[in-house]
Write a protein that holds these residues in place. Structure first.
Motif, PDB file in Angstrom:
ATOM      1  N   GLN A 143      42.155 -14.119   3.374  1.00 22.61           N
ATOM      2  CA  GLN A 143      42.118 -13.737   1.965  1.00 22.61           C
ATOM      3  C   GLN A 143      40.684 -13.380   1.591  1.00 22.61           C
ATOM      4  O   GLN A 143      39.756 -14.172   1.798  1.00 22.61           O
ATOM      5  N   LYS A 144      40.479 -12.178   1.005  1.00 18.20           N
ATOM      6  CA  LYS A 144      39.148 -11.690   0.687  1.00 18.20           C
ATOM      7  C   LYS A 144      38.919 -11.617  -0.830  1.00 18.20           C
ATOM      8  O   LYS A 144      39.841 -11.800  -1.616  1.00 18.20           O
ATOM      9  N   HIS A 145      37.677 -11.338  -1.182  1.00 21.71           N
ATOM     10  CA  HIS A 145      37.280 -11.084  -2.578  1.00 21.71           C
ATOM     11  C   HIS A 145      37.591 -12.271  -3.492  1.00 21.71           C
ATOM     12  O   HIS A 145      38.139 -12.117  -4.574  1.00 21.71           O
ATOM     13  N   ILE A 146      37.243 -13.470  -3.046  1.00 25.32           N
ATOM     14  CA  ILE A 146      37.435 -14.672  -3.857  1.00 25.32           C
ATOM     15  C   ILE A 146      36.155 -14.942  -4.623  1.00 25.32           C
ATOM     16  O   ILE A 146      35.079 -15.040  -4.044  1.00 25.32           O
ATOM     17  N   GLU A 147      36.262 -15.071  -5.924  1.00 25.11           N
ATOM     18  CA  GLU A 147      35.082 -15.288  -6.749  1.00 25.11           C
ATOM     19  C   GLU A 147      34.615 -16.737  -6.706  1.00 25.11           C
ATOM     20  O   GLU A 147      33.419 -17.012  -6.627  1.00 25.11           O
ATOM     21  N   ASN A 148      35.552 -17.692  -6.781  1.00 21.56           N
ATOM     22  CA  ASN A 148      35.194 -19.109  -6.787  1.00 21.56           C
ATOM     23  C   ASN A 148      36.223 -19.881  -5.973  1.00 21.56           C
ATOM     24  O   ASN A 148      37.336 -20.120  -6.430  1.00 21.56           O
ATOM     25  N   PRO A 149      35.861 -20.311  -4.765  1.00 22.55           N
ATOM     26  CA  PRO A 149      36.834 -21.005  -3.912  1.00 22.55           C
ATOM     27  C   PRO A 149      36.944 -22.506  -4.182  1.00 22.55           C
ATOM     28  O   PRO A 149      37.709 -23.192  -3.498  1.00 22.55           O
ATOM     29  N   LEU A 150      36.202 -23.020  -5.144  1.00 21.68           N
ATOM     30  CA  LEU A 150      36.197 -24.456  -5.415  1.00 21.68           C
ATOM     31  C   LEU A 150      37.618 -24.955  -5.688  1.00 21.68           C
ATOM     32  O   LEU A 150      38.329 -24.408  -6.533  1.00 21.68           O
ATOM     33  N   GLY A 151      38.043 -26.000  -4.947  1.00 19.93           N
ATOM     34  CA  GLY A 151      39.361 -26.587  -5.147  1.00 19.93           C
ATOM     35  C   GLY A 151      40.468 -25.948  -4.341  1.00 19.93           C
ATOM     36  O   GLY A 151      41.602 -26.445  -4.339  1.00 19.93           O
ATOM     37  N   MET A 152      40.168 -24.835  -3.636  1.00 15.38           N
ATOM     38  CA  MET A 152      41.170 -24.172  -2.817  1.00 15.38           C
ATOM     39  C   MET A 152      41.226 -24.822  -1.432  1.00 15.38           C
ATOM     40  O   MET A 152      40.333 -25.586  -1.059  1.00 15.38           O
ATOM     41  N   CYS A 153      42.268 -24.510  -0.665  1.00 14.07           N
ATOM     42  CA  CYS A 153      42.442 -25.054   0.672  1.00 14.07           C
ATOM     43  C   CYS A 153      42.482 -23.926   1.696  1.00 14.07           C
ATOM     44  O   CYS A 153      42.957 -22.815   1.404  1.00 14.07           O
ATOM     45  N   GLY A 154      41.997 -24.187   2.882  1.00 17.68           N
ATOM     46  CA  GLY A 154      42.033 -23.190   3.943  1.00 17.68           C
ATOM     47  C   GLY A 154      41.379 -23.747   5.188  1.00 17.68           C
ATOM     48  O   GLY A 154      40.941 -24.896   5.230  1.00 17.68           O
ATOM     49  N   ARG A 155      41.305 -22.897   6.220  1.00 20.27           N
ATOM     50  CA  ARG A 155      40.717 -23.344   7.487  1.00 20.27           C
ATOM     51  C   ARG A 155      39.248 -22.940   7.611  1.00 20.27           C
ATOM     52  O   ARG A 155      38.425 -23.712   8.074  1.00 20.27           O
ATOM     53  N   THR A 156      38.931 -21.686   7.222  1.00 21.00           N
ATOM     54  CA  THR A 156      37.564 -21.185   7.365  1.00 21.00           C
ATOM     55  C   THR A 156      37.120 -20.505   6.075  1.00 21.00           C
ATOM     56  O   THR A 156      37.807 -19.612   5.572  1.00 21.00           O
ATOM     57  N   LEU A 157      35.995 -20.924   5.564  1.00 21.69           N
ATOM     58  CA  LEU A 157      35.413 -20.324   4.359  1.00 21.69           C
ATOM     59  C   LEU A 157      34.157 -19.566   4.761  1.00 21.69           C
ATOM     60  O   LEU A 157      33.298 -20.097   5.474  1.00 21.69           O
ATOM     61  N   SER A 158      34.033 -18.339   4.335  1.00 21.71           N
ATOM     62  CA  SER A 158      32.866 -17.526   4.681  1.00 21.71           C
ATOM     63  C   SER A 158      32.313 -16.842   3.440  1.00 21.71           C
ATOM     64  O   SER A 158      33.017 -16.666   2.436  1.00 21.71           O
ATOM     65  N   LEU A 159      31.039 -16.472   3.525  1.00 28.38           N
ATOM     66  CA  LEU A 159      30.344 -15.816   2.422  1.00 28.38           C
ATOM     67  C   LEU A 159      29.447 -14.736   2.987  1.00 28.38           C
ATOM     68  O   LEU A 159      28.684 -14.983   3.934  1.00 28.38           O
ATOM     69  N   GLU A 160      29.527 -13.542   2.416  1.00 23.68           N
ATOM     70  CA  GLU A 160      28.697 -12.423   2.869  1.00 23.68           C
ATOM     71  C   GLU A 160      27.463 -12.304   1.986  1.00 23.68           C
ATOM     72  O   GLU A 160      27.558 -12.334   0.765  1.00 23.68           O
ATOM     73  N   HIS A 161      26.300 -12.171   2.626  1.00 23.31           N
ATOM     74  CA  HIS A 161      25.039 -11.984   1.913  1.00 23.31           C
ATOM     75  C   HIS A 161      24.523 -10.577   2.174  1.00 23.31           C
ATOM     76  O   HIS A 161      24.562 -10.086   3.308  1.00 23.31           O
ATOM     77  N   SER A 162      24.021  -9.913   1.133  1.00 26.54           N
ATOM     78  CA  SER A 162      23.255  -8.681   1.303  1.00 26.54           C
ATOM     79  C   SER A 162      21.780  -9.056   1.266  1.00 26.54           C
ATOM     80  O   SER A 162      21.312  -9.666   0.300  1.00 26.54           O
ATOM     81  N   ARG A 163      21.062  -8.695   2.318  1.00 29.43           N
ATOM     82  CA  ARG A 163      19.665  -9.111   2.429  1.00 29.43           C
ATOM     83  C   ARG A 163      18.769  -7.885   2.528  1.00 29.43           C
ATOM     84  O   ARG A 163      19.025  -6.973   3.310  1.00 29.43           O
ATOM     85  N   LEU A 164      17.752  -7.887   1.721  1.00 24.41           N
ATOM     86  CA  LEU A 164      16.770  -6.807   1.717  1.00 24.41           C
ATOM     87  C   LEU A 164      15.513  -7.289   2.426  1.00 24.41           C
ATOM     88  O   LEU A 164      14.974  -8.351   2.106  1.00 24.41           O
ATOM     89  N   SER A 165      15.052  -6.515   3.394  1.00 22.11           N
ATOM     90  CA  SER A 165      13.856  -6.879   4.146  1.00 22.11           C
ATOM     91  C   SER A 165      12.886  -5.705   4.186  1.00 22.11           C
ATOM     92  O   SER A 165      13.281  -4.556   3.992  1.00 22.11           O
ATOM     93  N   VAL A 166      11.627  -6.024   4.420  1.00 25.62           N
ATOM     94  CA  VAL A 166      10.593  -4.997   4.543  1.00 25.62           C
ATOM     95  C   VAL A 166       9.727  -5.318   5.758  1.00 25.62           C
ATOM     96  O   VAL A 166       9.798  -6.411   6.327  1.00 25.62           O
ATOM     97  N   SER A 167       8.910  -4.363   6.118  1.00 20.27           N
ATOM     98  CA  SER A 167       8.006  -4.534   7.251  1.00 20.27           C
ATOM     99  C   SER A 167       7.070  -5.716   7.017  1.00 20.27           C
ATOM    100  O   SER A 167       6.486  -5.875   5.940  1.00 20.27           O
ATOM    101  N   GLN A 168       6.922  -6.546   8.060  1.00 21.51           N
ATOM    102  CA  GLN A 168       6.003  -7.684   7.960  1.00 21.51           C
ATOM    103  C   GLN A 168       4.567  -7.213   7.728  1.00 21.51           C
ATOM    104  O   GLN A 168       3.797  -7.874   7.029  1.00 21.51           O
ATOM    105  N   THR A 169       4.225  -6.072   8.308  1.00 20.86           N
ATOM    106  CA  THR A 169       2.870  -5.542   8.129  1.00 20.86           C
ATOM    107  C   THR A 169       2.606  -5.190   6.673  1.00 20.86           C
ATOM    108  O   THR A 169       1.562  -5.551   6.100  1.00 20.86           O
ATOM    109  N   SER A 170       3.548  -4.472   6.039  1.00 19.57           N
ATOM    110  CA  SER A 170       3.386  -4.117   4.628  1.00 19.57           C
ATOM    111  C   SER A 170       3.333  -5.360   3.757  1.00 19.57           C
ATOM    112  O   SER A 170       2.507  -5.459   2.841  1.00 19.57           O
ATOM    113  N   TYR A 171       4.213  -6.319   4.053  1.00 22.85           N
ATOM    114  CA  TYR A 171       4.246  -7.549   3.267  1.00 22.85           C
ATOM    115  C   TYR A 171       2.906  -8.286   3.356  1.00 22.85           C
ATOM    116  O   TYR A 171       2.352  -8.723   2.337  1.00 22.85           O
ATOM    117  N   ALA A 172       2.384  -8.410   4.577  1.00 19.71           N
ATOM    118  CA  ALA A 172       1.120  -9.127   4.771  1.00 19.71           C
ATOM    119  C   ALA A 172      -0.036  -8.425   4.068  1.00 19.71           C
ATOM    120  O   ALA A 172      -0.916  -9.083   3.488  1.00 19.71           O
TER     121      ALA A 172
END
Length: 347
Positions: A143-172
């Motif tokens: 089951q996908k697109h769950i906004e709040n899984p609190l109180g639900m039952c299941g076997r595996t719970l997963s969460l997708e993160h979008s991560r923004l990264s930049v060059s370590q050289t530019s950051y430094a």
């Protein structure tokens, strides 16, 4: 997006927008109602930076110091933390899925907290450092697109993160420049991502939007879908290239070309009639190369040296470079497996 460093302090803080032609600093503070109140601002000519990257540390840090000092005087306060917005750093958006086993137990807040804490540097592009992370929707088994899984039952719970990264050289290097101004680096943001948060509605970000932010030396690109940034990138061309094209083609100085571009420039083709122009429904006053009057083949412009040219010739110079920039944007998307058609179907 959740910044790498926290912005929870109640004291004043600064935001530095780094462009190829100018630096802009805003000083703000959180109010008691947790709103943001602008205290002061300032701008300064950009020095030591080109196309979003530092090319001369001494010149750049000096320009940053002058910009921040002017903003502090206008705000009548001092700051210790500065957050940076820049098109540079070779940005990349990656997805990371974190999963935990529930074993058909009721999902608790502790389970959700376990999902929120993960190794933020996993699976990043080589030589990159994460600067932002935004959690998406939950998945529970199939089951996908769950906004709040609190109180639900299941076997595996997963969460997708979008991560923004930049060059370590530019950051430094950005961190080093800020430290030379006796400031602490807060967080770094990509200019197109921030433009998306500032300009797009929640529906725009949910349904899918391609945002193109034209700057002086760069053009930043961001794609939003399902409320999250899905792509970020930068093209190393912008308004400066348009100015140089005008200067070369018309044999005038850079300053004269910039003024001509800003006042008389347009990307519009020649109009056959006023009725044709009205059908385009442009605002009565505009900028960004959209004139408020009709562009026709008979219109003439007098250059600073006295030479007379057709206005359409100037428009052709500008439009040619703008088309090249848009083609480069399309190529960037194609290279990353998106393309303009794919970009609008991420949702």
């Amino acid at each position: 997006m959740i910044a790498r460093s926290k912005m929870t302090a109640r004291g004043p803080f600064g935001i530095l927008d780094i462009g190829s032609s100018k630096l802009a600093c805003l000083i703000a503070q959180r109010s008691s109602a947790d709103n943001i109140m602008l205290l002061g601002q300032a701008m300064h000519a950009a020095e030591g930076v080109r196309q979003g990257e530092i090319i001369d540390m001494k010149k750049f840090s000096t320009a940053v110091g002058k910009t921040v000092s002017a903003a502090e005087r206008n705000a009548d306060t001092t700051i210790s933390t500065i957050h940076i917005v820049s098109p540079g750093g070779n940005p990349a958006v990656t997805k990371h899925v974190q999963a935990i086993d529930i074993h058909n137990q009721v999902i608790s807040r502790r389970d959700i907290q376990r999902l929120m804490h993960f190794d933020s540097q996993q699976n990043l592009p080589a030589g990159h450092i994460q600067i932002q992370s935004q959690p998406g929707l939950y998945h529970l088994d199939d089951q996908k697109h769950i906004e709040n899984p609190l109180g639900m039952c299941g076997r595996t719970l997963s969460l997708e993160h979008s991560r923004l990264s930049v060059s370590q050289t530019s950051y430094a290097n950005f961190a080093q420049a800020v430290q030379q101004c006796h400031l602490e680096l807060g967080s770094i943001h990509h200019s197109a991502i921030m433009a998306g948060h500032a300009c797009l509605t929640d529906d725009d970000r949910e349904l899918g939007t391609l945002l193109i932010d034209f700057g002086g030396g760069t053009t930043s690109v961001a794609i939003f879908a399902q409320g999250q940034p899905r792509f970020a990138g930068t093209i190393r061309m912008g308004g400066v290239n348009v100015t140089r094209d005008i200067a070369k083609m018309l044999s005038i100085s850079i300053s004269e070309a910039e003024r001509l571009k800003a006042i008389d420039g347009s990307v519009l083709p020649a109009m056959a009639s006023a009725e044709h122009f009205e059908r385009l429904r442009f605002p009565s006053q505009g900028d960004n190369f959209v004139l408020s009057n009709i562009v026709s083949a008979e219109d003439n412009l007098t250059l600073p040296g006295g030479q007379v040219i057709q206005r359409q010739f100037l428009s052709d110079i500008i439009r040619t470079r703008c088309e090249e920039i848009l083609e480069a944007v399309d190529q960037l998307l194609q290279t990353n497996g998106l393309g303009l058609a794919r970009a609008y179907n991420l949702a």
